[in-house]
Design a protein around this motif. Sequence first.
Motif, mmCIF file in Angstrom:
data_model
loop_
_atom_site.group_PDB
_atom_site.id
_atom_site.type_symbol
_atom_site.label_atom_id
_atom_site.label_comp_id
_atom_site.label_asym_id
_atom_site.label_seq_id
_atom_site.Cartn_x
_atom_site.Cartn_y
_atom_site.Cartn_z
ATOM 1 N N ALA A 262 30.818 57.981 55.048
ATOM 2 C CA ALA A 262 30.902 59.354 55.619
ATOM 3 C C ALA A 262 31.016 59.294 57.096
ATOM 4 N N LEU A 263 31.422 58.313 57.819
ATOM 5 C CA LEU A 263 31.244 58.379 59.288
ATOM 6 C C LEU A 263 32.716 58.602 59.557
ATOM 7 N N SER A 264 32.793 59.328 60.245
ATOM 8 C CA SER A 264 34.048 60.142 60.935
ATOM 9 C C SER A 264 34.089 60.570 62.357
ATOM 10 N N VAL A 265 35.411 60.683 62.895
ATOM 11 C CA VAL A 265 35.243 61.274 64.294
ATOM 12 C C VAL A 265 36.368 62.360 64.187
ATOM 13 N N GLU A 266 36.229 63.118 65.422
ATOM 14 C CA GLU A 266 37.118 64.107 65.714
ATOM 15 C C GLU A 266 37.995 63.349 66.987
ATOM 16 N N ALA A 267 39.160 62.764 66.995
ATOM 17 C CA ALA A 267 40.053 62.569 68.061
ATOM 18 C C ALA A 267 41.290 62.513 67.822
ATOM 19 N N ASN A 268 41.989 61.899 68.697
ATOM 20 C CA ASN A 268 43.526 62.034 68.717
ATOM 21 C C ASN A 268 43.850 60.548 68.066
ATOM 22 N N ARG A 269 44.297 60.513 66.584
ATOM 23 C CA ARG A 269 44.344 59.559 65.961
ATOM 24 C C ARG A 269 45.387 58.456 66.258
ATOM 25 N N SER A 270 46.431 58.963 66.796
ATOM 26 C CA SER A 270 47.497 58.148 67.336
ATOM 27 C C SER A 270 47.144 57.369 68.791
ATOM 28 N N MET A 271 46.524 57.974 69.558
ATOM 29 C CA MET A 271 46.208 57.411 70.599
ATOM 30 C C MET A 271 45.151 56.399 70.480
ATOM 31 N N LEU A 272 44.165 56.414 69.695
ATOM 32 C CA LEU A 272 43.069 55.686 69.297
ATOM 33 C C LEU A 272 43.575 54.639 68.384
ATOM 34 N N SER A 273 44.713 54.688 67.556
ATOM 35 C CA SER A 273 45.310 53.700 66.738
ATOM 36 C C SER A 273 46.000 52.661 67.813
ATOM 37 N N ALA A 274 46.640 53.350 68.771
ATOM 38 C CA ALA A 274 47.327 52.512 69.530
ATOM 39 C C ALA A 274 46.531 51.575 70.450
ATOM 40 N N ALA A 275 45.192 52.187 70.944
ATOM 41 C CA ALA A 275 44.199 51.190 71.505
ATOM 42 C C ALA A 275 43.782 50.304 70.696
ATOM 43 N N LEU A 276 43.507 50.687 69.381
ATOM 44 C CA LEU A 276 42.560 49.576 68.708
ATOM 45 C C LEU A 276 43.675 48.609 68.332
ATOM 46 N N GLY A 277 45.099 48.905 68.229
ATOM 47 C CA GLY A 277 46.016 47.882 67.988
ATOM 48 C C GLY A 277 46.439 47.028 68.969
ATOM 49 N N ASN A 278 46.145 47.181 70.269
ATOM 50 C CA ASN A 278 46.233 46.510 71.467
ATOM 51 C C ASN A 278 44.998 45.453 71.586
ATOM 52 N N LEU A 279 43.984 45.991 71.150
ATOM 53 C CA LEU A 279 42.572 45.010 71.174
ATOM 54 C C LEU A 279 42.886 44.161 70.161
ATOM 55 N N LEU A 280 43.157 44.577 68.774
ATOM 56 C CA LEU A 280 43.493 43.405 67.655
ATOM 57 C C LEU A 280 44.571 42.169 67.853
ATOM 58 N N GLN A 281 45.714 42.806 68.623
ATOM 59 C CA GLN A 281 46.700 41.912 69.131
ATOM 60 C C GLN A 281 46.462 40.869 69.989
ATOM 61 N N ASN A 282 45.386 41.603 71.068
ATOM 62 C CA ASN A 282 44.927 40.405 71.979
ATOM 63 C C ASN A 282 44.119 39.564 71.451
ATOM 64 N N ALA A 283 43.232 39.964 70.441
ATOM 65 C CA ALA A 283 42.304 39.164 69.744
ATOM 66 C C ALA A 283 42.878 37.810 69.122
ATOM 67 N N PHE A 284 43.831 38.241 68.327
ATOM 68 C CA PHE A 284 44.680 36.985 67.621
ATOM 69 C C PHE A 284 45.509 36.481 68.758
ATOM 70 N N LYS A 285 45.945 36.760 69.770
ATOM 71 C CA LYS A 285 46.620 35.979 70.618
ATOM 72 C C LYS A 285 45.759 34.844 71.326
ATOM 73 N N PHE A 286 44.493 35.301 71.521
ATOM 74 C CA PHE A 286 43.465 34.527 72.415
ATOM 75 C C PHE A 286 42.616 33.820 71.640
#
Length: 387
Positions: A262-286
């Motif tokens: 049931a955990l939910s947020v009210e946010a700009n999903r597109s912007m939040l998704s882009a931010a999380l994508g960058n973090l995961l990309q860096n995690a795999f990279k390093f």
Amino acid sequence: MHQFLVNNREELIARCKEKVAQRPRRAATDQQLVHGVPIFLEQLTRTLAAEEMGKSAEGKRISGASGGDGGLALSEIGISAAAHGRELLEMGFTVDQVVHDYGDLCQAITDLAVERDAPFSVDEFRTLNRCLDNAIADAVTEFSYQRDLSRSEEQAAEVNQRIGFLVHELRNALGTAKLSLNALELTNMPISGATGAVLKRSLGALQKLIDKTIDEVRAAPQPAVVREHFLIADFLADAAATARLDPKAQLCRFEVAPAEPALSVEANRSMLSAALGNLLQNAFKFSRPNGIVELRAVRDGNRVLIQVRDSCGGLPAGSASRMFAPFSQRGDDRTGLGLGLSIARKSVEADGGTLGVQDLPGLGCVFTISVELAPSGPVPLTADTNT
């Protein structure tokens, strides 16, 4: 007048310092006066001496012609005055300080001459005024030129950073779209499946970036942040599906912890998704080969913490405070622009959240996106069940 200036040189300099100190902005410093009053006083003295001996050409070589004829900074006074204007700008003074410095000397000479009952000829006053006029003109011109140059460089750097952000995000979205298409071609999977949904989201992200760029070119007002109510479990599932297409993800063990249903947020999903994508990309990279990359979301009071833990081995001393700066890169890998973390933080903060990092020496680090919990209530259903 030239002999009067020689005999009273130190007194005149001291009076100029006192006048500067009385102004509210700040006191005069020795550095401020290096190319200011002392040099100008010496040049004025030599100009007066030369003209008294009938050497008008020598006088003009030192102080310049009346009205500034002969070009900027070609005389001795012009060169030193330009240096003085440049120094005052570097020390944070305004253009009025440049004018005041030379006006102070003129007033000090006049006041002291009255006190000492030392009359000057009309020609000497004309020479004094000519020297002051040329010095002020050259100092102010150089001050303005350097100030405008500095502003132009700052604006160019800002434009370069914005272009860098755009290129970085476009490259990420395009790269994900290409990986999705490649996976579909190799496996013959249906376009209606999960990989097809990743492709659709990537193309949608590209479209939004292009539309936003067009709006900026047209000088349209920035659109308001569009928020939506969504489940964190679905959000993590979408992010994980996209992340698994990254070739570097195959070198690590990627684990996604289940989130509260049931955990939910009210946010700009597109912007939040882009931010999380960058973090995961860096995690795999390093992350080190065969290391673990973990994605999870937990409740913390009235907030949700979305965390990405990598296996990079920890951060170099002092790097945590710098790694979110634009064009800053974590390690020896320079294949990117060094903008991912900066873009991620800006995206999260634009939506009212925060992004920080915790160093785990010898192990890795944890990046945490913190956003507010959504108000209680059912999550609206979306028309597209794949997103």
